[in-house]
Design an enzyme around this catalytic site. Structure first.
Site, PDB file in Angstrom:
ATOM      1  CG  ASP A 212      -1.183   2.947   6.058  1.00 18.29           C
ATOM      2  OD1 ASP A 212      -2.161   3.475   5.488  1.00 18.29           O
ATOM      3  OD2 ASP A 212      -0.341   3.590   6.709  1.00 18.29           O
TER       4      ASP A 212
ATOM      5  CD  GLU B  33      -4.598   1.014  -3.981  1.00  8.07           C
ATOM      6  OE1 GLU B  33      -5.821   1.187  -3.986  1.00  8.07           O
ATOM      7  OE2 GLU B  33      -3.830   1.597  -3.202  1.00  8.07           O
TER       8      GLU B  33
ATOM      9  CG  ASP C  80      -1.870   1.183   1.232  1.00  7.85           C
ATOM     10  OD1 ASP C  80      -2.429   1.479   0.162  1.00  7.85           O
ATOM     11  OD2 ASP C  80      -2.044   1.815   2.284  1.00  7.85           O
TER      12      ASP C  80
END
Ligand SMILES: [Zn+2]
Length: 369
Positions: free
Chosen positions: A351, A270, A186
């Site tokens: 997170d 991501e 993340d």
């Protein structure tokens, strides 16, 4: 075929420095000259597309008659200036970039040359380059014998250091690695990333200290009278700090990506659009400074070299709002909530919860969940 670039510091003699300065100048001159002429051609034929298509664009060879001193420098460097201009126009016409700009004296000093008939060779701490002959370099790592040198880019930094980036090509067919160990990352503003195992990448302390030092040096610079001796001196100091910080950041990003690539068979991240993100969140410079883009580039090729995978998941996937335990998705989650709490009783660092979700989503994409 795969490509890999190796960057080394160059130590030219005074004579070679003069020739380098001349080459940088000639490349810029030829680039600007060709750009000027192309603009004129476009102006002249803008209403007659057929005539424009037929028209031959200028080449560096053309200028050698009028400007014989161009013959003193590496002709491949001039040919590459033409290719760069061509690329700039292609990008412009496809909408990827603005109209090509003239190169100013203050722009980055650099040129690229290619390997033709053994004109470039490496031996005993020296590299042979067209026109320059043997230039001393600090080769801190070996280029594997099966790598073939294709091109070299020589740059001079603002603080007067010289570097050479040697582009190589090699036969490479990595055997796909069976995926056993995976991790989700993340993105984190402060620490680069938090992973699904609960580990954080942390920028080294000396790097943070150097950043503070740079901020102080920039404040001092802003107080100096522009153009004064003390201003020039301070500007040089700021440039040196910038360079040092960029190197430290790059070293850290190489290390962090190397560790992950060695440890895991697939890394899930991501697909963040950093430009959009920095604008949307008003983080400004700091997102770019964080080096996420550079980090993911390093990570991708370090994994690929070993037949491993970097998996990007959709940026709209609600990684933060989803409970990694039961799968419930929260309607809202404010940025200040550092702990993720779910109705199911699951509590985790925000997170880490997001990183676990990214890992799960990545596994789904792999079809192994
Ligand atoms: Zn839950």
């Amino acid at each position: 075929m795969a490509n890999k670039a190796y960057k080394f510091r160059l130590y030219p003699t005074q004579e070679q420095e003069q020739l380098l300065a001349k080459t940088f100048g000639c490349v810029r001159f030829v680039y600007n000259k060709m750009l000027e002429e192309r603009i004129q051609i476009y102006e002249k034929f803008k209403d007659d597309k057929e005539a424009l298509k037929q028209h031959k664009f200028p080449t560096p060879a053309k200028y050698k008659k009028d400007f014989p001193w161009l013959k003193e420098v590496d002709s491949l460097a001039l040919a590459n200036a033409q290719l760069n201009l061509q690329k700039a126009f292609t990008n412009f016409f496809s909408g990827r970039a603005g109209f090509p700009k003239f190169k100013s004296r203050k722009a980055k000093q650099s040129y690229t040359t290619n390997v033709v008939n053994g004109n470039i060779k490496l031996a005993d701490g020296y590299i042979k380059l067209p026109k320059l002959k043997w230039v001393k370099l600090k080769q801190h790592r070996q280029i594997p014998v099966h790598h073939i040198i294709k091109a070299c880019t020589i740059t001079k930094t603002k603080t007067g250091k010289y570097f050479i980036s040697i582009l190589t090509e090699y036969e490479h067919q990595p055997v796909p690695k069976e995926i056993e160990n995976v991790v989700g990352l993340d993105f984190s503003m402060n620490t680069l990333y938090v992973d699904s195992e609960g580990e954080r990448a942390n920028y080294p302390r000396f790097y943070r200290q150097a950043l503070e030092k740079l901020a102080r040096a920039q404040r001092v610079l802003s107080r100096r009278r522009k153009g004064s001796n003390r201003w020039h001196k301070q500007r040089r100091k700021v440039a040196q700090l910038h360079e040092k910080i960029a190197n430290q950041r790059q070293d850290f990003l190489h290390q962090a990506s190397r560790q992950l690539a060695n440890r895991y068979d697939a890394v899930m991240i991501e697909d963040l659009n950093m430009k959009g993100m920095s604008q949307a969140l008003h983080f400004g410079q700091s997102v770019h400074d964080n080096g996420w883009g550079l980090f993911t580039t390093f990570l991708r090729y370090k994994l690929a070299e070993q037949g491993k995978k970097l998996i990007k998941i959709d940026k709209w996937f609600p990684s933060s709002k989803t409970c990694s335990c039961c799968g419930r998705v929260k309607v809202s989650l404010s940025l200040s909530e550092r702990l993720f709490r779910c109705e199911c009783g699951f509590v985790a660092d925000r997170d880490i919860n997001a990183a676990i979700n990214i890992k799960k989503e990545g596994l789904k994409q792999l079809g192994t969940a």
